[in-house]
Design an enzyme around this catalytic site. Structure first.
Site, mmCIF file in Angstrom:
data_model
loop_
_atom_site.group_PDB
_atom_site.id
_atom_site.type_symbol
_atom_site.label_atom_id
_atom_site.label_comp_id
_atom_site.label_asym_id
_atom_site.label_seq_id
_atom_site.Cartn_x
_atom_site.Cartn_y
_atom_site.Cartn_z
ATOM 1 N N MET A 1 0.820 -1.204 0.000
ATOM 2 C CA MET A 1 0.000 0.000 0.000
ATOM 3 C C MET A 1 0.859 1.262 0.000
ATOM 4 O O MET A 1 1.806 1.380 0.775
ATOM 5 C CB MET A 1 -0.894 -0.017 1.242
ATOM 6 C CG MET A 1 -1.716 1.227 1.469
ATOM 7 S SD MET A 1 -2.714 1.079 2.978
ATOM 8 C CE MET A 1 -1.450 1.063 4.246
ATOM 9 N N SER B 1 3.537 -6.756 2.150
ATOM 10 C CA SER B 1 2.313 -6.275 2.787
ATOM 11 C C SER B 1 1.110 -6.757 1.979
ATOM 12 O O SER B 1 1.020 -7.943 1.681
ATOM 13 C CB SER B 1 2.359 -4.757 2.940
ATOM 14 O OG SER B 1 1.407 -4.324 3.884
ATOM 15 N N GLN B 2 0.201 -5.872 1.552
ATOM 16 C CA GLN B 2 -0.997 -6.338 0.856
ATOM 17 C C GLN B 2 -0.675 -7.061 -0.442
ATOM 18 O O GLN B 2 -1.477 -7.868 -0.923
ATOM 19 C CB GLN B 2 -1.971 -5.182 0.598
ATOM 20 C CG GLN B 2 -1.476 -4.133 -0.372
ATOM 21 C CD GLN B 2 -2.458 -2.970 -0.533
ATOM 22 O OE1 GLN B 2 -3.246 -2.669 0.364
ATOM 23 N NE2 GLN B 2 -2.411 -2.299 -1.674
ATOM 24 N N ASP C 1 5.204 -5.573 14.842
ATOM 25 C CA ASP C 1 4.441 -4.848 13.819
ATOM 26 C C ASP C 1 3.408 -3.927 14.465
ATOM 27 O O ASP C 1 2.577 -4.365 15.257
ATOM 28 C CB ASP C 1 3.744 -5.847 12.904
ATOM 29 C CG ASP C 1 3.413 -5.264 11.542
ATOM 30 O OD1 ASP C 1 2.953 -4.108 11.492
ATOM 31 O OD2 ASP C 1 3.624 -5.962 10.534
ATOM 32 N N HIS D 1 6.789 -3.185 10.792
ATOM 33 C CA HIS D 1 6.303 -3.621 9.492
ATOM 34 C C HIS D 1 7.299 -3.334 8.366
ATOM 35 O O HIS D 1 7.709 -2.187 8.161
ATOM 36 C CB HIS D 1 4.975 -2.924 9.194
ATOM 37 C CG HIS D 1 4.216 -3.520 8.056
ATOM 38 N ND1 HIS D 1 3.768 -4.829 8.056
ATOM 39 C CD2 HIS D 1 3.822 -2.997 6.864
ATOM 40 C CE1 HIS D 1 3.117 -5.072 6.929
ATOM 41 N NE2 HIS D 1 3.141 -3.982 6.186
#
Length: 302
Positions: A37, A111-112, A229, A285
């Site tokens: 993202m 991530s995503q 995270d 993260h």
């Protein structure tokens, strides 16, 4: 004399053939990368850096860092506002048309991008994905939006407001990427009914046997969880864990979830076959060192 020359020439050609065959270097499997993202395919401090260090360690590797759009600005904007199902379809078309991938490839999502690439392997088996590496991917979704990366704070504030207003309204589901993997443990029924993306790839409504078969075709499914995270809520989602249904405090690991016990995706069978790899890294993260990456991730790319 002529026959001796012919015989000698034949032996020479045979030796040259065998020699070239024996010295031929094996070509490394290509690597496909999908960013997270607010990022883009070619940011020199993120995906561009990953591409560079992989190419340095694996000479001759073909690395495709996915650009969702016609330029870097569109790529970044689409990570917020382009329907995820449309993004996955676009990527499937890109991969199918790339001749360098026809023999198979490894994939690494950040991530995503991790759950998006999982959708690719579930929905699009050609060309074949060999190993899937999910770096901080939210495979059971998220139930919180604490902060955003980069210079997208104004977008993050807007997204928080939209999610608060109603993540499962038709308009927000269709237009806001993060709503499409929003998983409300206090209202599982609404999530299962209205989630356009995550509920589908996690087989929450019905069992698509093709999804299960395709995911199980992976050689390895590597999941990286960031142990400190503060971006992903809950971090357990990075290892397919999640909040126990009906509340948002206690999390349970993958092997206690219905997804595993019912084996809707084949994860239980994959786990028993040694195909699931769970890696933990100290840090927030997507914070990891080059040395950690070389030691823990590179072996799955070689």
């Amino acid at each position: 004399m002529a026959s001796a020359r012919v015989l000698g020439l034949s032996l020479l050609l045979l030796l040259l053939f065998l020699g070239s065959f024996g010295c031929r270097a094996s070509v490394p499997l290509p690597l496909v990368i999908w960013h997270g993202m607010g990022d883009s395919c070619c940011n020199p401090e993120s995906m561009g850096y990953i591409k560079k260090i992989v190419e340095k360690k694996i000479p001759g590797i073909y690395v495709l860092s996915l650009e969702i759009g016609s330029n870097l600005i569109e790529d970044m904007e689409n990570s917020f506002f382009m329907n995820v199902n449309d993004q996955v379809k676009l990527v499937c078309d890109i991969l199918a048309k790339d001749p360098k991938l026809k023999g198979g490839y490894n994939a690494m999502g950040f991530s995503q991008g991790g759950q998006f690439l999982r959708a690719v392997v579930q929905r699009c088996p050609t060309p074949p994905m060999i190993n899937l590496i999910s770096v901080g991917g939210q495979h059971q979704g998220v139930y919180g939006f604490p902060r955003c990366p980069g210079e997208s704070s104004h977008l993050c504030d807007w997204i928080r407001k939209m999610l608060d207003l109603g993540a499962y309204t038709k308009t927000i589901q269709e237009r806001l990427v993060q709503a499409q993997y929003w998983h409300d443990p206090l209202n599982e029924e609404e999530y299962q009914k209205k989630s356009l993306f995550l509920a589908d790839i996690n087989q929450e409504r019905c069992i698509n046997t093709t999804y299960k078969k395709n995911l199980m075709s992976l050689n390895k499914f590597v999941m990286v969880k960031f142990l400190k995270d503060t971006m992903v809520d809950p971090p357990a989602s990075e290892w397919f864990g999640y909040y126990r249904s009906g509340q948002a405090k206690e999390t349970i690991p993958l092997n206690e979830t219905s997804l595993y016990t019912e084996d809707r995706l084949g994860l239980k069978e994959m786990d028993q076959a040694g195909k699931l790899v769970f890696l933990g890294v100290e840090g927030d993260h997507l914070h990891f060192s080059k040395e950690w990456f070389y030691k823990n991730i590179l072996p799955f790319l070689q």
